[in-house]
Design a protein around this motif. Structure first.
Motif, PDB file in Angstrom:
ATOM      1  N   THR A  79      48.549  34.556  41.984  1.00  0.00           N
ATOM      2  CA  THR A  79      47.779  33.372  42.372  1.00  0.00           C
ATOM      3  C   THR A  79      47.848  32.369  41.232  1.00  0.00           C
ATOM      4  N   LYS A 101      46.596  28.806  39.788  1.00  0.00           N
ATOM      5  CA  LYS A 101      45.605  27.723  39.882  1.00  0.00           C
ATOM      6  C   LYS A 101      46.206  26.501  39.206  1.00  0.00           C
ATOM      7  N   ASN A 140      45.372  25.898  44.625  1.00  0.00           N
ATOM      8  CA  ASN A 140      45.742  27.283  44.345  1.00  0.00           C
ATOM      9  C   ASN A 140      46.951  27.641  45.198  1.00  0.00           C
ATOM     10  N   VAL A 146      46.593  36.325  37.894  1.00  0.00           N
ATOM     11  CA  VAL A 146      45.908  35.099  38.317  1.00  0.00           C
ATOM     12  C   VAL A 146      46.137  34.124  37.176  1.00  0.00           C
ATOM     13  N   ASN A 203      43.353  25.445  37.115  1.00  0.00           N
ATOM     14  CA  ASN A 203      43.409  24.114  37.744  1.00  0.00           C
ATOM     15  C   ASN A 203      43.100  22.969  36.767  1.00  0.00           C
ATOM     16  N   SER A 259      48.020  26.479  33.303  1.00  0.00           N
ATOM     17  CA  SER A 259      47.954  25.637  34.512  1.00  0.00           C
ATOM     18  C   SER A 259      49.232  24.827  34.717  1.00  0.00           C
TER      19      SER A 259
END
Ligand code: 0DB
Ligand code: CA
Ligand code: ZN
Length: 319
Positions: free
Chosen positions: A9, A11, A17, A60, A64, A71
């Motif tokens: 995942t 962000k 996402n 993960v 964001n 990011s």
């Protein structure tokens, strides 16, 4: 080093996402995609050399925001992923060389570096200074940069004067097509990264090049020596041709109208022109001819698509 493909995942800064493919090796996740030619993304730690592949413990990635260095890595990696998928699903091309070319994306290049570039084997992105630019890792820029690699390996359009402007325009065209493939798209380049304090502007505008100071018609071409003979300026002419061919409309300079054929067909015509007909010294007239040949091959010599292609170039002053 090949491990197990994992779905992470991400962000991201500009795409919310997202799902990314990562590589699990001995309990550590690497930002490497073995399902897409092994493409990988490195952190240059604000230096201009070196860098190391991003790793993560829980798959993960990022937050964001720029507060987390991962990011921007997510955005670059996702941009490379979408670009790979776009060329494979649209044209059956596996990587920029058609042979699974391994792309490297490098982020956090330099100190507040206000640009991005393709150097023959990697994309490199600056973080921007926060005023003129935010981190330059948007989808249209990723698609733009990787398409420079495609152009190098096909037509090889010389990066100056008209061939260079055509080179630039192919990168803008397919950069916006990659962005469009994500579900949201426009005819702007760099709207997410340019002048964060000013809404609605962009580096370049394909539907109205003059909005960002670029020509929309051959009669308004830049003939100076700056910018390698205006490669980021005169790209506006071919960008406008593509826009009118895809969407239809009227050129503001000539007042001539074009009947649109939709983005996918317009992109297929320009892709075939780039990969089959163009050569390093091709100028705009040669691109007109190449796109007409491509339209004939794909849709027929008297097709609506062929006629619209001719109309679009004529509307922008390239006969
Ligand atoms: O790929 C390209 O065409 C551009 C590569 C520029 C470059 C070339 C060689 C070494 C370093 C940088 C980068 C992008 C570009 O269009 N740059 C323009 C506009 C620009 C960005 N940052 C700038 C800073 C100063 C002046 C102009 C610019 C340029 O370099 O002209 C493409 C999409 C976004 C950035
Ligand atoms: Ca855009
Ligand atoms: Zn470019």
């Amino acid at each position: 080093m090949d491990g197990v493909n994992a779905t992470g995942t991400g962000k991201s800064l500009y795409s919310g996402n997202v799902s990314i493919t990562t590589d699990l090796v001995s309990g550590v996740y690497y930002l490497r995609d073995n399902s897409r030619g092994g493409m990988y993304t490195t952190n240059m730690n604000n230096r201009t050399t070196g860098g190391s592949t991003f790793t993560d413990a829980d798959n993960v990635w990022g937050t964001n925001t720029t507060a987390n260095v991962q990011s921007a890595g997510v955005d670059a990696h996702y941009g490379a992923q979408l670009t790979w998928d776009y060329y494979l699903s649209s044209f059956g091309r596996r990587g920029i060389d058609g042979n699974g070319f391994r792309v490297l994306s490098r982020v956090h290049y330099g100190n507040r570096y206000n640009n991005a570039f393709w150097n023959g084997s990697s994309m490199t992105y600056g973080d921007g200074d926060g005023t003129t630019f935010r981190p330059l890792v948007s989808l249209d820029v990723a698609g733009h940069e990787i398409t420079h690699g495609l152009t190098e390996k096909t037509a090889g359009l010389i990066y100056s004067n008209e061939s260079g402007a055509a080179n630039e325009s192919f990168s803008d065209i397919f950069g916006t097509m990659v962005e469009y493939s994500s579900g949201t798209g426009d005819y702007l380049i760099g709207e997410d990264i340019y002048t964060p304090a000013t809404a609605g502007d962009a580096l370049r505008n394909m539907s109205n090049p003059a909005a960002e100071g670029d020509p929309d018609h051959y009669s308004k071409r830049y003939t100076g020596t700056g910018d390698n003979g205006g490669v980021h300026i005169n790209s506006g002419i071919q960008n406008q041709v593509f826009y009118l061919l895809a969407q239809g409309g009227t050129n503001r300079t000539s007042g001539l109208a074009v009947t649109g054929i939709g983005r996918p067909k317009a992109a297929a015509i320009f892709y075939r022109a780039l990969t089959v007909y163009l050569t390093p010294s091709s100028n705009f007239k040669a691109v007109r001819t190449a796109t007409l040949n491509a339209a004939r091959d794909l849709y027929g010599a008297s097709s609506a698509e062929y006629n619209a292609t001719a109309q679009a170039w004529t509307a922008c002053g390239v006969q």
